[in-house]
Write a protein that holds these residues in place. Structure first.
Motif, mmCIF file in Angstrom:
data_model
loop_
_atom_site.group_PDB
_atom_site.id
_atom_site.type_symbol
_atom_site.label_atom_id
_atom_site.label_comp_id
_atom_site.label_asym_id
_atom_site.label_seq_id
_atom_site.Cartn_x
_atom_site.Cartn_y
_atom_site.Cartn_z
ATOM 1 N N PRO A 23 0.818 -1.218 0.000
ATOM 2 C CA PRO A 23 0.000 0.000 0.000
ATOM 3 C C PRO A 23 0.851 1.265 0.000
ATOM 4 O O PRO A 23 0.440 2.284 -0.550
ATOM 5 N N ALA A 35 -5.080 1.588 -4.816
ATOM 6 C CA ALA A 35 -5.247 1.048 -3.473
ATOM 7 C C ALA A 35 -6.686 0.564 -3.267
ATOM 8 O O ALA A 35 -6.924 -0.479 -2.676
ATOM 9 N N ASP A 39 -7.972 -3.082 -2.181
ATOM 10 C CA ASP A 39 -8.854 -3.291 -1.018
ATOM 11 C C ASP A 39 -10.073 -4.112 -1.391
ATOM 12 O O ASP A 39 -10.451 -5.050 -0.689
ATOM 13 N N THR A 196 -5.287 2.982 2.688
ATOM 14 C CA THR A 196 -4.144 2.207 3.172
ATOM 15 C C THR A 196 -4.468 1.560 4.505
ATOM 16 O O THR A 196 -4.140 0.402 4.745
ATOM 17 N N TYR A 199 -6.573 -1.277 3.974
ATOM 18 C CA TYR A 199 -5.791 -2.377 3.409
ATOM 19 C C TYR A 199 -5.259 -3.279 4.508
ATOM 20 O O TYR A 199 -5.410 -4.495 4.459
#
Lengths: 365, 309, 256
Positions: A23, A35, A39, A196, A199
């Motif tokens: 990420p 990203a 995800d 992020t 993630y």
């Protein structure tokens, strides 16, 4: 022997570093879109692993799996957004600050509700033969979607096609994932975007799911499921209570799905019936079957390929769009790819792209 | 009373179309035990093909009477669908005949998606108006109204069924089909080539679906790439309801489902005091399926599946 | 010393117009190898299926190891103590030989979902026991070297042995073999005979349906001959062979 082990350890460490750093790399591209794709792909991995228990281990073809995902997603959507308070005075009165049920509570509740729904659906249908089970579960998925779509009248429960928005983001120990967070060590600081943060959360759940899947696979219950998949009559003759075992598989898969739904709702912050169509159920089934039924690495691969590839194509599809005068847009391309994958892969590798390795091939005579 | 009669007429018309498609499903399942998910989309291909032919003929101002154009378009659609289905079976299903049971199912689903996607590419995603080729004068029937198109649908269905019955009962091919459906191994021993019979089944099913597609388009006045999936699914439910593999069952199931949907849609609002409206009509088929499979799994008229033991 | 493992009396079963079994009864003592023979269609498999819960008899009483036995659901049969093999061999093809036998231990073990997920101490212990016992049984039937091979890759004879090992894993009071010698060549039959002998020496009880008369006569302690659903004769192989009814109906008229 030890060489093999060291080799495996090195691969493992490299993979771990790669996964943790990914990420950061994606964030460096400046936009959140990659990203986000990752995800969402991770969520699909969760779904595929859950369905793998049903289809891969127990051999039950469920074409309505997305319904459990929807149940979880809408549960969180209703319990952590302004919708209910805005539409029902009674609720507004009880919760003057709005409904913001803690996500972890909802997760547990969703696991429970989805599991129960799975068992209720499974009880009458699991004794049907494979093809019929497929159609009935498909029907169930559609019924759920149609109800979600139409339960805005006479009482507005689901807000119909408009869906539910302004859903709370996830908070963990007071840490709000919907916001950016900056980590400062001395002079150096780094800002984590929400995508992020999500993630890492999703990666955590995926790892949990993988561990769970392996533990189930190598257990008395896992073997029982596989026995049923392989030959139900022989399984019964060996004393397996196939009905209860099938219900258990179905319920477990449903629970996975429900919990993933909660995560989805908190990530997307918006749910609508569109996200839970038949196409989605089919996609998850395709991920499991194309990846390698019952084989965990294969299933993960299948999920990543089917979820990620079309998105990747979307970015490189522009020349094609021009070439065909707008007919071959990214959405169509995505659908075309999935359809072709389903047909072609079944023809050349009916066991999937990465099936369980063969022990001992045909013994030499 | 008017509403009831109207809904019955609508139900019979809808049911006729379901019956034609259900026959295709039931014949294929009876012989190779596969739910051909792509069958509903053959209906769509038939409808869209006929639309293209009609549009072309109308533009070229051929000057033929409406019904003749419709007939020609239907015949061409039947040929196209037959060729398509034959190819699909040969390329995608035949190689998987001995595969683990999930594989052909996935292929069929993928094929359905593929057909829809190609249709989206060839004909573009927007729905198109299907021209009315027959007289639009509605005819009064005891308080209800029926259109010429609807009468033609009922008549053509009856004729097609008669033709099918003749084929199945009085011709060599029909005998071969029945024999293979009952016991493929013995039939093969008697010199009947299973591949030929299976191809024939797919071809006949496709032609029926093409006819149904033209009917559907004429009745509802619009065509689009996604139009075939739901009717296809419901037709399968009808086939199961009547008894899978059983031809008469497919017809009975189709008509029954058509009536259930029509009456249900009409009266659901009243019955539930306004809570559920006609937009829930799609779930009837699935509820019917659930009931049939729990209460009488072999269907109303009993199933006929090949003894592949 | 001798204990009655299975006592069956008055079993009848009709399918529509066909009386598949009429008033059949057998008694098997512990440590016996009991054979059920008769021409095709005599009712042997029907009897088997009635005994193992696949069909419901119209009449009949059953006693297993002294206790009344009513097989209503197929999965209760193994729990009660009867394990069977199938004429057409029904293994779990994609599972290894070891895993096949481990599934046989399912009915005598308890670990559930919680144990599997949390890997509790009792779970791990039970898993080790299951694995050990399964390996033991594979060795017992002579296919230990194929433990990690998918069962569908084994030779026909080895698959049969695997099926027997799996049945033994359920710790049965009675093991019921449905035509175990079908499709075997002479060498394989000799090996099978040795295996069944060994099982008998270990004080287990065996009921067996077979077509191979020589095998049955040499192996079984007692035999029942069925013909058209009726019990023609019961006794030791020597006695039954000499019974004129049997000679007339089976062995005499074009027997193998």
């Amino acid at each position: 022997m030890t060489q093999n082990k060291t080799g495996k350890l090195i691969v493992f460490i490299i993979a771990a570093i790669g996964l943790l750093a990914l990420p950061i790399l994606l964030q460096a591209t400046g936009s959140n879109s990659w990203a986000r794709i990752v995800d969402i792909a991770l969520l699909y991995v969760l779904l595929a692993l859950g369905l793998n228990i049903v289809v891969g281990y127990a051999g039950l073809l469920d074409l309505g799996y997305i319904a459990f995902f929807a149940v979880g997603a809408y549960m969180y959507g209703l319990l952590a957004s302004p919708h209910l308070a805005e539409n029902f005075a009674a609720i507004q009165a009880m919760f003057p600050n709005g409904l913001h049920v803690n996500i972890w509570l909802v997760m547990i509740a969703a696991a429970f509700v989805a599991g129960i729904v799975g068992m209720i659906l499974g009880a009458p249908t699991l004794k049907l033969r494979g093809d019929y089970l497929a159609i009935i579960t498909l029907g169930f998925g559609e019924i759920i979607r149609i109800f979600l779509l139409n339960l805005d009248r006479p009482v507005n429960i689901t807000n119909g096609p408009k869906g539910i928005s302004q859903i709370d983001p996830l908070t963990v120990f007071g840490f709000n994932m919907g916001q950016r967070h900056t980590l400062s060590i001395g002079d150096w600081s780094y800002t984590f975007q929400p995508v992020t943060l999500y993630y890492y959360l999703f990666l955590f759940f995926v790892i949990l799911a993988v561990i769970l899947s392996y533990r189930l696979q190598d257990s008395r219950i896992g073997r029982a499921w596989m026995a049923i998949r392989e030959d139900e009559i022989a399984a019964k003759a060996m004393g397996l209570n196939t009905r209860n075992l099938k219900l258990l598989a179905f319920g477990m898969g449903a629970t996975f799905g429900g919990m993933s739904g909660v995560l989805f709702a908190s990530f997307q912050r918006f749910v609508s019936p569109e996200s839970f169509s038949l196409m989605e159920s089919v996609m998850v089934v395709a991920m499991v079957v194309l990846g390698g039924i019952g084989h965990i690495p294969g299933v993960i691969l299948g999920a990543l390929v089917l979820a990620g590839l079309p998105e990747v194509l979307r970015h490189v599809a522009h020349p094609l769009v021009e070439l065909t005068g707008g007919r071959l847009g990214p959405e169509i391309l995505r659908q075309l790819l999935i359809a072709l994958a389903m047909v072609v892969v079944m023809l050349i590798r009916p066991k999937g792209l990465w099936p369980a390795p063969e022990h001992g091939k045909s013994l030499a005579k | 009373m008017d509403v009831l009669l109207q809904q019955i007429i609508n139900g019979l018309v809808l049911g006729s179309m379901y019956a034609l498609v259900a026959l295709g499903y039931t014949m294929v399942y009876g012989i190779i035990g596969l739910i051909n998910f792509a069958h509903g989309d053959v209906l769509m291909v038939g409808a869209l093909t006929s639309w293209t032919i009609i549009s072309m003929m109308m533009e070229a101002s051929v000057g033929l009477p409406g019904w003749l154009i419709l007939l020609l378009a239907t015949i061409i659609a039947m040929v196209v669908c037959a060729a398509l289905n034959f190819t699909i079976e040969k390329l995608a299903y035949r190689p998987l005949r001995n595969s683990p049971r999930l594989a052909p199912l996935i292929t069929a689903i993928g094929m359905s998606l593929l057909l829809q996607t190609f249709a989206m590419i060839i004909w573009e995603p927007n729905p198109k108006a299907y021209p009315s080729m027959l007289s639009r004068e509605p005819i009064e029937v005891g308080g209800a109204v029926i259109s010429v198109t609807q009468i033609v649908i009922l008549a053509v269905t009856a004729m097609t069924l008669a033709g099918l019955m003749y084929l199945v009962n009085k011709t060599n091919l029909g005998r071969a089909m029945r024999a293979t459906a009952e016991n493929p191994r013995v039939a093969a021993l008697m010199g009947i080539k299973p591949d030929v019979v299976i191809s024939a089944t797919f071809i006949i099913g496709a032609m029926l679906a093409a006819i149904a597609g033209v009917m559907w388009a004429s009745n509802y006045g619009t065509v689009q790439h996604a139009m075939g999936f739901m009717p296809g699914l419901k037709a399968f439910v009808a086939a199961v309801m009547g008894g899978i593999g059983n031809l008469a069952g497919a017809v009975v199931g189709g008509i029954a489902l058509g009536l259930i949907e029509s009456l249900g849609a009409g009266y659901l609002g009243q019955l539930t005091g306004g809570v559920l409206g006609s937009q829930y009509v799609d779930i009837f088929a699935f509820i019917v399926l659930a009931l049939v499979l729990t209460l009488r799994p072999s269907g109303l008229l009993g199933e006929r599946v090949a003894d592949r033991a | 010393m001798s204990e009655t493992i299975l006592k069956v009396a008055n079993v009848s079963k009709r399918f529509g117009g066909l009386q598949a079994l009429s008033d059949v009864g057998i008694t098997i003592e512990r440590g016996q190898v009991y054979g059920l023979i008769g021409p095709n269609g005599a009712g042997k498999t029907t009897f088997f299926n009635v005994l193992t819960g696949l069909y419901t008899p119209d009449s009949g009483s059953f006693e297993l190891a002294g206790k009344p036995y009513t097989p209503t659901a197929v999965h209760e049969v193994a729990k009660a103590g009867i394990a069977r093999t199938f004429q057409n061999i029904r293994l779990f093809p994609e599972m290894t030989a070891l895993e096949n036998v481990m599934v046989g231990r399912h009915v005598r073990t308890r670990s559930g979902l919680i144990g599997a997920v949390l890997r509790t101490g009792s779970f791990k212990q039970e898993e080790a026991e299951i694995k050990a016992r399964a390996m033991e049984l594979l060795e017992y039937v002579g296919i230990a070297k194929f433990a990690d091979y998918k069962s569908r890759t084994l030779s026909y004879g080895d698959q049969r042995r695997l099926e027997i090992a799996r049945a033994l894993a359920t710790d049965p009071k009675l093991i019921a073999l449905d035509e175990p010698a079908a499709g075997m060549n002479a060498t394989e039959k000799v090996q099978l005979r040795e295996l069944i002998d060994q099982i008998r020496k270990d004080n287990r009880t065996i009921l067996l349906i077979e077509h191979d008369v020589k095998l049955v006569m040499g192996l079984c302690d007692r035999v029942t001959v069925l013909d058209y659903g009726k019990q023609l004769s019961s006794g030791t192989p020597a006695e039954v062979q000499k019974d004129p009814k049997v000679i007339e109906a089976y062995l005499g008229t074009g027997g193998h």
